[in-house]
Design an enzyme around this catalytic site. Structure first.
Site, mmCIF file in Angstrom:
data_model
loop_
_atom_site.group_PDB
_atom_site.id
_atom_site.type_symbol
_atom_site.label_atom_id
_atom_site.label_comp_id
_atom_site.label_asym_id
_atom_site.label_seq_id
_atom_site.Cartn_x
_atom_site.Cartn_y
_atom_site.Cartn_z
ATOM 1 N N CYS A 1 9.649 -0.020 6.631
ATOM 2 C CA CYS A 1 9.139 0.964 5.688
ATOM 3 C C CYS A 1 9.956 0.855 4.400
ATOM 4 O O CYS A 1 11.095 1.319 4.338
ATOM 5 C CB CYS A 1 9.248 2.370 6.265
ATOM 6 S SG CYS A 1 8.660 3.648 5.120
ATOM 7 N N GLY A 2 9.371 0.234 3.389
ATOM 8 C CA GLY A 2 10.074 0.048 2.128
ATOM 9 C C GLY A 2 10.307 1.334 1.376
ATOM 10 O O GLY A 2 11.412 1.591 0.879
ATOM 11 N N HIS A 3 9.274 2.182 1.297
ATOM 12 C CA HIS A 3 9.454 3.437 0.561
ATOM 13 C C HIS A 3 10.481 4.320 1.283
ATOM 14 O O HIS A 3 11.276 5.018 0.649
ATOM 15 C CB HIS A 3 8.114 4.169 0.386
ATOM 16 C CG HIS A 3 7.801 5.174 1.454
ATOM 17 N ND1 HIS A 3 7.150 4.849 2.622
ATOM 18 C CD2 HIS A 3 8.076 6.508 1.529
ATOM 19 C CE1 HIS A 3 7.021 5.925 3.372
ATOM 20 N NE2 HIS A 3 7.574 6.962 2.741
ATOM 21 N N ASP B 1 -1.061 5.346 2.133
ATOM 22 C CA ASP B 1 0.204 5.253 1.408
ATOM 23 C C ASP B 1 -0.025 5.633 -0.047
ATOM 24 O O ASP B 1 -0.812 5.004 -0.748
ATOM 25 C CB ASP B 1 0.765 3.831 1.507
ATOM 26 C CG ASP B 1 2.257 3.781 1.215
ATOM 27 O OD1 ASP B 1 2.726 4.611 0.422
ATOM 28 O OD2 ASP B 1 2.934 2.913 1.780
ATOM 29 N N GLY C 1 6.230 -0.446 0.133
ATOM 30 C CA GLY C 1 7.338 -1.365 -0.058
ATOM 31 C C GLY C 1 7.250 -2.629 0.769
ATOM 32 O O GLY C 1 7.313 -3.748 0.238
#
Length: 336
Positions: free
Chosen positions: A93-95, A252, A257
């Site tokens: 999970c980038g965010h 999203d 991300g």
């Protein structure tokens, strides 16, 4: 405070480019396990009530996202993390990574120094090196170097709405199917979001029903996590807008991300990202991540790339969530 709640969980909430992220800060014992994948399995087996309490209504909603903060895998890491969402536990999970690092530095869990601070985060997909830009007590942005990203399949045909649609599958910490929104005569705008949810669910189900999608080196990194609908806005600099539909029809709000890393692998593979160029990646609400390919990698027998993604997170609140023993709704419900 309610007398004798059967569950009491404390969180700090952030948003990264509009996408929520709920960080558990108290109420859960440290997750056991030697690796983050071990800790993820423990959460799957023992913490479902907590996940549902924090994600489901009436305390959350179908598009909520969050994490358990854990110890890193060894002394070379600073933080570990297990991500959760409306359908379970993601591998990347980038965010969330951007929000987690922002929280850790702004809360003093990790000491922050100007102008930049390095933080190493262990996620289920692997170790992430991050660099936060710090101004006084604020973290103004976080850039993370992702695990190697790669193209898994090109022009994979799936049947959707009684027609064959070609999609590309790439890995950016999780697997994403990418589809040009124009194939469906759509633009990536909020008024089309319900159509994207329906299409995303259908494409994900079709791929998983007919194809095995699995990382060549780690069998737990498998299946299509999200479907990215994208459109090109400009070529100089390369600029795209996307909406990612992941988990169980979750939308999203950020440019996604790990999905940005997957997109970077695809545009690099297609020769559409000149060396040294950055991808300006817009979300469906027009927030932005900046991504770049910074190196090459080998993933099993596949060619991969090293990507970096940068964004900004903002604190939205602190919460104490409780479950009364006589609450007939229990840990909650989901409505779309």
């Amino acid at each position: 405070m309610s007398p004798n709640p059967s569950m009491r969980i404390e969180t700090v909430d952030y948003h990264t480019a509009g996408e929520p992220f709920r960080i558990v800060t108290a109420g859960v014992e440290p997750l056991p396990g030697a690796t983050i994948l071990d800790k993820r399995r423990y959460a799957q087996e023992h913490l479902e009530d907590v996940r549902k309490l924090l994600v489901f209504e009436p305390r959350g909603h179908a598009d909520m996202y969050g994490c358990f903060v854990t110890q890193p895998e060894d002394t070379n890491g600073d933080l570990g993390v297990v991500f959760f969402h409306n359908a379970g536990y993601s591998t990347a999970c980038g965010h969330g990574t951007i929000a987690l690092v922002t929280w850790a530095l702004e809360s003093g869990v990790i000491a922050a120094t100007e102008p930049t601070t390095k933080v190493v985060v262990d996620a289920p997909s692997g170790r992430l090196e991050t660099v936060a830009t710090v101004a006084g007590s604020d973290v103004t942005s976080v850039r993370f170097r992702n695990v190697p990203s790669f193209v898994f399949a090109r022009d994979l045909e799936v049947k959707v709405e009684n027609r064959l649609v070609a999609c590309d599958i790439a890995f950016g910490g999780a697997f994403y199917a990418s589809v040009d929104a124009g194939v469906f005569g759509l633009t990536v705008t909020p008024d089309n979001v319900h159509t994207f949810i329906s299409l995303g669910r259908a494409i994900k189900a079709e791929i998983e029903g007919h194809h095995e999608v699995m990382h060549p080196l780690e069998s737990e990194l498998r299946d299509v996590y999200g479907v990215i609908f994208h459109e090109t806005l400009a070529t100089d600099p390369p600029t795209q807008r996307n909406v990612t539909i992941f988990a169980d029809g979750e939308v999203d709000r950020s440019p996604c991300g790990s999905g940005t890393s997957a997109r970077l692998a695809l545009v690099d593979d297609a020769g559409e990202l000149p060396c040294g160029s950055r991808l300006v990646h817009h979300s469906i609400i027009d927030t932005v991540f900046i991504g770049a390919v910074t190196g090459e990698a080998v993933v099993g027998d596949l060619h991969g790339v090293i990507t970096e993604v940068e964004g900004t997170a903002h604190r939205t609140g602190t919460h104490v969530f409780e479950l009364e023993p006589n609450d007939v709704l229990g840990t909650g419900f989901l409505l779309r």
